[in-house]
Design an enzyme around this catalytic site. Structure first.
Site, PDB file in Angstrom:
ATOM      1  N   GLU A 123       2.278  -1.216  -2.286  1.00 49.75           N
ATOM      2  CA  GLU A 123       1.009  -0.265  -2.712  1.00 49.75           C
ATOM      3  C   GLU A 123       1.123   0.332  -4.278  1.00 49.75           C
ATOM      4  O   GLU A 123       0.404   0.238  -5.080  1.00 49.75           O
ATOM      5  CB  GLU A 123       0.903   0.819  -1.710  1.00 49.75           C
ATOM      6  CG  GLU A 123       0.553   0.409  -0.586  1.00 49.75           C
ATOM      7  CD  GLU A 123      -0.420  -0.738  -0.366  1.00 49.75           C
ATOM      8  OE1 GLU A 123      -1.496  -0.653  -1.098  1.00 49.75           O
ATOM      9  OE2 GLU A 123      -0.623  -1.505   0.474  1.00 49.75           O
ATOM     10  N   HIS A 166       0.088  -2.032  -6.892  1.00 52.05           N
ATOM     11  CA  HIS A 166      -1.382  -2.015  -7.233  1.00 52.05           C
ATOM     12  C   HIS A 166      -1.696  -1.232  -8.332  1.00 52.05           C
ATOM     13  O   HIS A 166      -2.617  -1.455  -9.003  1.00 52.05           O
ATOM     14  CB  HIS A 166      -2.066  -1.708  -6.099  1.00 52.05           C
ATOM     15  CG  HIS A 166      -2.214  -2.806  -5.105  1.00 52.05           C
ATOM     16  ND1 HIS A 166      -2.827  -4.056  -5.348  1.00 52.05           N
ATOM     17  CD2 HIS A 166      -2.147  -3.227  -3.527  1.00 52.05           C
ATOM     18  CE1 HIS A 166      -2.870  -4.815  -4.443  1.00 52.05           C
ATOM     19  NE2 HIS A 166      -2.262  -4.137  -3.372  1.00 52.05           N
TER      20      HIS A 166
HETATM   21 NI    NI Z   1      -2.186  -5.145  -1.432  1.00 52.86          NI
END
Ligand code: NI
Length: 167
Positions: free
Chosen positions: A133, A136
């Site tokens: 995460e 990202h």
């Molecule tokens: Ni992802």
């Protein structure tokens, strides 16, 4: 609350550097977190970063055991040099799974939805989700971390191959 549209690989919002959140307690952030929570639960995924819902800000949600947590302006610090391979998928790359090397243990810190500093440690799948995460927020897909693209496949085919192996 509302289901948000998930950006897929190829959308420019997923390739940029997300900006820090000035105030996690702002009403628009509260609404965003509520909508992201609904979207994540609906998707069946284990993590969702704001750029994946077209918001280029530094926050993500993840499932920590049975609890849904949010982290604003996160920092992820590797606690060892050991990388371990594990399967990952991504809501922005539907249908695919790949084996990705990640740090086995990490420390994490940031701010919760009340603007309070929070921190913790994670290992195994928890550490993997946090690294995925957090990537990202820097425009990085798990595919970019893979060292062996022969370990990438469609979920359906991988499940079929595994079932055949087990027979
Ligand atoms: Ni992802």
């Amino acid at each position: 609350m509302a289901l948000l549209k998930i950006a897929r690989m190829g959308h420019p919002v997923l390739l940029g550097q997300a900006a820090p959140v000035a105030d996690p307690t702002a009403p628009d952030m509260r609404r965003l977190v509520a909508d992201m929570a609904e979207t994540l639960l609906d998707s069946g995924g284990i993590g969702l970063a704001a750029p994946q819902v077209h918001v280029p800000l530094r926050l993500f949600l993840w499932r920590d055991a049975d609890r849904l947590r949010v982290l604003f302006n996160p920092e992820i610090i590797p606690l060892d040099d050991m990388l371990e391979l594990g399967w990952e998928g991504c809501l922005s790359i539907p249908g695919l799974r790949g084996q990705v090397p990640r740090h086995a243990r990490v420390a994490w810190r940031g701010f919760d939805q009340h603007g309070a500093p929070v921190e913790g440690e994670a290992s195994g799948l928890g550490a993997r989700v946090l690294q995925h995460e957090n990537d990202h927020l820097d425009g990085i897909f798990y595919l970019m971390r893979m060292e062996d693209l022969s370990m990438l496949g469609f979920t359906e085919e991988l499940a079929r191959a595994e079932a055949a192996r087990d027979e």
